[in-house]
Scaffold this motif. Sequence first.
Motif, PDB file in Angstrom:
ATOM      1  N   ASP A  19       8.889  11.740   0.961  1.00  0.00           N
ATOM      2  CA  ASP A  19       8.637  10.370   0.116  1.00  0.00           C
ATOM      3  C   ASP A  19       7.415  10.815  -1.014  1.00  0.00           C
ATOM      4  O   ASP A  19       6.253  10.793  -0.154  1.00  0.00           O
ATOM      5  N   GLU A  74       2.715  10.046  -0.949  1.00  0.00           N
ATOM      6  CA  GLU A  74       2.179   8.633  -1.797  1.00  0.00           C
ATOM      7  C   GLU A  74       1.339   7.677  -1.065  1.00  0.00           C
ATOM      8  O   GLU A  74       0.551   6.981  -1.576  1.00  0.00           O
ATOM      9  N   SER A  81      11.351   3.613  -0.120  1.00  0.00           N
ATOM     10  CA  SER A  81      10.460   3.986   1.164  1.00  0.00           C
ATOM     11  C   SER A  81      10.732   2.851   2.141  1.00  0.00           C
ATOM     12  O   SER A  81      10.886   3.177   3.315  1.00  0.00           O
TER      13      SER A  81
HETATM   14 MG   LIG Z   1       7.602   4.307  -2.071  1.00  0.00          MG
END
Ligand SMILES: [Mg+2]
Length: 455
Positions: free
Chosen positions: A170, A122, A101
Amino acid sequence: MSKNSSVFVCQSCGFNSAKWLGKCSSCGSWNSFVEEVKTKSSGLKTIADTNKKNPVLLSQIESKNSTRTSTGMSELDRVLGGGVVAGSAVLIGGEPGIGKSTLLLQAAMAYQGKNVLYVSGEESEEQIKLRANRLKEYSDNSGLYIYSESNLNSIIEQASKNPYDLMVIDSIQTLFNPEIESSPGSVSQVRECSYKLIEFCKGRNIPLFLIGHINKEGNIAGPKVLEHLVDTVLQFEGDRNHLYRLVRTLKNRFGNSFEIGVFEMKPDGLNEVQKPGTFFLSGFEQNNNLSGSVITTVLEGNRAFLLEVQALVSSAVYGMPQRVANGFDAKRLNLLLAVLEKKCGFKLGQKDVFMNITGGFRINDPAIDLAVAISVLSSNEDVAVDKSYCLFGEVGLGGEIRGVLGLEQRIKEAYKMGFTKIVIPAPQFKADFIADGLSIIPARDITAVLGEIFG
Ligand SMILES: [Mg+2]
Ligand SMILES: Nc1ncnc2c1ncn2[C@@H]1O[C@H](COP(=O)(O)OP(=O)(O)OP(=O)(O)O)[C@@H](O)[C@H]1O
């Protein structure tokens, strides 16, 4: 025709079965079947409907040169083959917490003057903002939009409202398509969501980055089909105990697939290491009189850099001698030990041999063989190798030294870093390697190298 029925799907390879199986008959993994509701995939239908084009003559297709755009991070551009290609899909896989990320948020922030949609399934917007504050130093893209959502339909709806130049997801395992009744991360969801996103982005020429989790075997979680769907697969690797991170190209439809990008994890983000040269040698200068330590060059992609190989040989206390190799193939180590025993007469059969590539690096380059063999002998005899030596070459079963790829590049890198005695494979020796204070030592076999180094 849209009658739903359930099917058991292997979560490791995507194999379908009408009944539950303990062991997958396709990939052999155990206990990997999960029941999923089978719905008629809309994917193929769309392709058939939209593909109403006629075949075009190759000679009449116009090629656009300016389809690559720099991401603003040169190490990332390097692994992509020189920048992102419009409409391409890139999958980045890596272990939990390695920095996936961070890398993509940093790239999204560096993508100056462009509209970027960063979708996270997330983390919340606030969490991403916290990370962005930490990375603030890199640059601040005023066109960066953050969207915390995992419903595929909402993502596509939002993405079509604004003309974005780049999209980041992501991660693909957190997205779900409400039309499919299996849980996020299952084979059908991953396949369907990536298919739809790739189709959407290809149609609008938007580059797409997908983050993918990897499973415990180190493969990207979900079916292999995901790797076939995308144009480029990058693997983010590194050792959590070390600061460096590598991005390795595993597949690239638009460029070289042997590149690596080198980064250093700092509290304020990932620093690019453009000249890795001696980056992995930290600490070598202080302990250069140790026996068992040898410097070699390895070639990754287009770049050569220096690594330290360390070995420790001691008498086996218990019956079975131990052979431990860190960052190097243990079978290959056993093979080299057998060559040293047979061809050079060293008795290593009753010795423990521990070998380590410093920095936690994992190496497949066969040119490291010579350094491994010499480090073992240096430790066995307890004689340090002079610190001006750098050695490389593949060792054959007869003890002969074989040629390596990128010879000149390796010599140049070692010389630039201050190594003046460079041992190279004799078959590749040419008289024109001349530089101030440099001596190139051609070595035909391992005995010749021993004579040169230990006298
Ligand atoms: Mg991540
Ligand atoms: N405040 C901080 N100071 C220093 N390093 C940090 C800090 N916060 C995070 N990191 C580094 O960033 C890493 C986490 O990065 P990131 O969240 O990008 O990983 P990820 O691969 O996306 O993880 P996940 O798979 O859980 O999504 C940590 O392992 C740590 O090394």
